[in-house]
Each structure stands twice: as structure tokens, then as C-alpha cells.
Design an enzyme around this catalytic site. Sequence first.
Site, PDB file in Angstrom:
ATOM      1  N   LYS A 101       8.105   9.112   4.679  1.00 17.42           N
ATOM      2  CA  LYS A 101       7.890   7.659   4.621  1.00 17.42           C
ATOM      3  C   LYS A 101       9.207   6.871   4.716  1.00 17.42           C
ATOM      4  O   LYS A 101      10.296   7.437   4.552  1.00 17.42           O
ATOM      5  CB  LYS A 101       7.158   7.328   3.320  1.00 17.42           C
ATOM      6  CG  LYS A 101       5.729   7.890   3.254  1.00 17.42           C
ATOM      7  CD  LYS A 101       5.025   7.443   1.964  1.00 17.42           C
ATOM      8  CE  LYS A 101       3.588   7.947   1.900  1.00 17.42           C
ATOM      9  NZ  LYS A 101       2.899   7.472   0.673  1.00 17.42           N
ATOM     10  N   TYR A 103      -4.441   4.327   6.960  1.00 17.54           N
ATOM     11  CA  TYR A 103      -4.800   4.286   5.541  1.00 17.54           C
ATOM     12  C   TYR A 103      -6.112   3.535   5.286  1.00 17.54           C
ATOM     13  O   TYR A 103      -6.367   3.103   4.160  1.00 17.54           O
ATOM     14  CB  TYR A 103      -3.667   3.650   4.723  1.00 17.54           C
ATOM     15  CG  TYR A 103      -2.581   4.618   4.309  1.00 17.54           C
ATOM     16  CD1 TYR A 103      -2.869   5.730   3.513  1.00 17.54           C
ATOM     17  CD2 TYR A 103      -1.259   4.418   4.683  1.00 17.54           C
ATOM     18  CE1 TYR A 103      -1.868   6.609   3.109  1.00 17.54           C
ATOM     19  CE2 TYR A 103      -0.248   5.293   4.281  1.00 17.54           C
ATOM     20  CZ  TYR A 103      -0.570   6.387   3.482  1.00 17.54           C
ATOM     21  OH  TYR A 103       0.417   7.255   3.079  1.00 17.54           O
ATOM     22  N   ASN A 122       6.906   6.656  -2.286  1.00 20.11           N
ATOM     23  CA  ASN A 122       6.948   8.011  -2.837  1.00 20.11           C
ATOM     24  C   ASN A 122       7.265   9.076  -1.783  1.00 20.11           C
ATOM     25  O   ASN A 122       6.883  10.229  -1.914  1.00 20.11           O
ATOM     26  CB  ASN A 122       5.652   8.309  -3.598  1.00 20.11           C
ATOM     27  CG  ASN A 122       4.419   8.178  -2.720  1.00 20.11           C
ATOM     28  OD1 ASN A 122       4.532   7.943  -1.525  1.00 20.11           O
ATOM     29  ND2 ASN A 122       3.250   8.362  -3.305  1.00 20.11           N
ATOM     30  N   GLU A 164      -6.145  13.314  10.908  1.00 23.17           N
ATOM     31  CA  GLU A 164      -4.806  12.716  10.835  1.00 23.17           C
ATOM     32  C   GLU A 164      -3.873  13.324  11.877  1.00 23.17           C
ATOM     33  O   GLU A 164      -3.052  12.608  12.466  1.00 23.17           O
ATOM     34  CB  GLU A 164      -4.238  12.891   9.419  1.00 23.17           C
ATOM     35  CG  GLU A 164      -4.984  12.035   8.389  1.00 23.17           C
ATOM     36  CD  GLU A 164      -4.505  12.231   6.962  1.00 23.17           C
ATOM     37  OE1 GLU A 164      -5.063  11.579   6.058  1.00 23.17           O
ATOM     38  OE2 GLU A 164      -3.578  13.033   6.730  1.00 23.17           O
ATOM     39  N   HIS A 218       3.732  11.623   2.731  1.00 18.51           N
ATOM     40  CA  HIS A 218       2.267  11.679   2.781  1.00 18.51           C
ATOM     41  C   HIS A 218       1.876  13.102   3.146  1.00 18.51           C
ATOM     42  O   HIS A 218       2.550  13.750   3.950  1.00 18.51           O
ATOM     43  CB  HIS A 218       1.708  10.731   3.853  1.00 18.51           C
ATOM     44  CG  HIS A 218       0.263  11.034   4.177  1.00 18.51           C
ATOM     45  ND1 HIS A 218      -0.761  10.537   3.420  1.00 18.51           N
ATOM     46  CD2 HIS A 218      -0.304  11.842   5.123  1.00 18.51           C
ATOM     47  CE1 HIS A 218      -1.909  11.024   3.901  1.00 18.51           C
ATOM     48  NE2 HIS A 218      -1.658  11.809   4.936  1.00 18.51           N
TER      49      HIS A 218
HETATM   50  N1  UDP Z   1      -0.285   4.052  -3.663  1.00 17.77           N
HETATM   51  C1  UDP Z   1       0.211   2.920  -4.292  1.00 17.77           C
HETATM   52  N2  UDP Z   1      -0.252   2.602  -5.561  1.00 17.77           N
HETATM   53  C2  UDP Z   1      -1.169   3.371  -6.190  1.00 17.77           C
HETATM   54  C3  UDP Z   1      -1.684   4.512  -5.544  1.00 17.77           C
HETATM   55  C4  UDP Z   1      -1.225   4.825  -4.279  1.00 17.77           C
HETATM   56  O1  UDP Z   1       1.053   2.206  -3.734  1.00 17.77           O
HETATM   57  O2  UDP Z   1      -1.551   3.033  -7.338  1.00 17.77           O
HETATM   58  C5  UDP Z   1       0.205   4.406  -2.319  1.00 17.77           C
HETATM   59  C6  UDP Z   1       1.191   5.582  -2.355  1.00 17.77           C
HETATM   60  O3  UDP Z   1       2.176   5.376  -1.355  1.00 17.77           O
HETATM   61  C7  UDP Z   1       0.283   6.740  -2.017  1.00 17.77           C
HETATM   62  C8  UDP Z   1      -0.662   6.111  -0.978  1.00 17.77           C
HETATM   63  O4  UDP Z   1      -0.885   4.803  -1.487  1.00 17.77           O
HETATM   64  O5  UDP Z   1       1.010   7.848  -1.519  1.00 17.77           O
HETATM   65  C9  UDP Z   1      -1.985   6.811  -0.781  1.00 17.77           C
HETATM   66  O6  UDP Z   1      -2.602   7.002  -2.035  1.00 17.77           O
HETATM   67  P1  UDP Z   1      -3.294   8.370  -2.415  1.00 17.77           P
HETATM   68  O7  UDP Z   1      -4.075   8.151  -3.664  1.00 17.77           O
HETATM   69  O8  UDP Z   1      -4.012   8.923  -1.223  1.00 17.77           O
HETATM   70  O9  UDP Z   1      -2.030   9.307  -2.814  1.00 17.77           O
HETATM   71  P2  UDP Z   1      -1.390  10.575  -2.056  1.00 17.77           P
HETATM   72  O10 UDP Z   1      -2.508  11.315  -1.370  1.00 17.77           O
HETATM   73  O11 UDP Z   1      -0.348  10.040  -1.103  1.00 17.77           O
HETATM   74  O12 UDP Z   1      -0.761  11.389  -3.162  1.00 17.77           O
HETATM   75 MG    MG Z   2      -3.956  10.623  -0.071  1.00 21.40          MG
END
Ligand code: UDP
Ligand code: MG
Length: 140
Positions: free
Chosen positions: A11, A51, A114, A128, A117
Site C-alpha cells: 500500500k 474495495y 497498514n 482480485e 492487502h
Molecule cells: N480499514 C480501516 N479501518 C478499519 C478497518 C479497515 O481503515 O476499521 C482499512 C484497512 O486499510 C484494511 C482495509 O480497510 O486493511 C480492508 O479492511 P479488512 O477488514 O478487509 O482488513 P484486511 O483484510 O486488510 O486485514
Molecule cells: Mg480484507
Amino acid sequence: MALERTLSIIKPDATTRNLTGKINAKFEEAGLRIIAQKRIQLTKAQAGKFYEVHAERPFYDELCDFMASAPVVVQVLEGDGAIAKNREVMGATNPADAAPGTIRAEFAQSVGENSVHGSDAADTAAAEISYFFAGLELVG
Ligand code: UDP
Ligand code: MG
């Protein structure tokens, strides 16, 4: 365990801090092979489509802005049980909860920024991967 492919994205918070190589080293040390990779600049609309599943979540707009704020590196990782293995190497979504040694524990800046992805299941991985790559670009 079955040979799998999963979609990974390094990212903007990580590409801008020059962490692509360090993150790729984590994948390779875990036995994940990078079989396709490219650095691209997403538009907000392209990030939004990727997303889409999170469209109703409160963080969606901010997430799309962030993903379009700087280049990302999209990649396909291949290995035994690659989907779950990549999620393990990534660590929990919130870096505060991520296990020591994981990418997010070491590099993530916040729950939003974070660093990586990773696909979460076989069906999402296939969808994806085809969002970013043509079949001929995958060289396993
Ligand atoms: N995210 C965020 N706030 C939250 C949860 C998720 O900004 O409270 C963002 C974060 O960048 C995350 C992405 O949205 O990686 C997708 O969320 P997901 O729950 O799918 O997490 P991941 O699969 O990336 O661990
Ligand atoms: Mg996810």
C-alpha cells in the site's frame, strides 16, 4: 497442502517509505513466490471498485483516498496454502493486534495505513488477481 495463488498489494504508506524490498523479503522468507508484480497508480474509482465489498463501512471513503494517494505494488504470491500463509505473514488488520515479526507489526502506521492487502479466501483471491493481471502475466 494445495498450491495456491493470492493477490497482495503493498500500500501507499509502504511504497512511499521505500519498504517494497523489505516486505518482499518477508514473503520470500515465508516460502511465498512472487510470480507477478507491478507498480501502478490507482485512481480513486479503481480503488473504490477493488474495495467495493466495504462500500457501506464508515472508513470506505478514506480508504479509497488513501489507496489512490501514491503508487501501490500489486503482486501475485504463490505457494502451499498461500492465501492463509500470506494472511499470517501480514498480521492482524490493526497493527496494535499484529503478532511480532509480522509485516503489519513491523511496518504499519495505523489500522488504515497498514502497509499490505492480502486476499482472504480462494474466491476473492481469484477475482482480485484477475482485477489486476492477465493470465499471460502470471509466470509460476
Ligand atoms: N480499514 C480501516 N479501518 C478499519 C478497518 C479497515 O481503515 O476499521 C482499512 C484497512 O486499510 C484494511 C482495509 O480497510 O486493511 C480492508 O479492511 P479488512 O477488514 O478487509 O482488513 P484486511 O483484510 O486488510 O486485514
Ligand atoms: Mg480484507
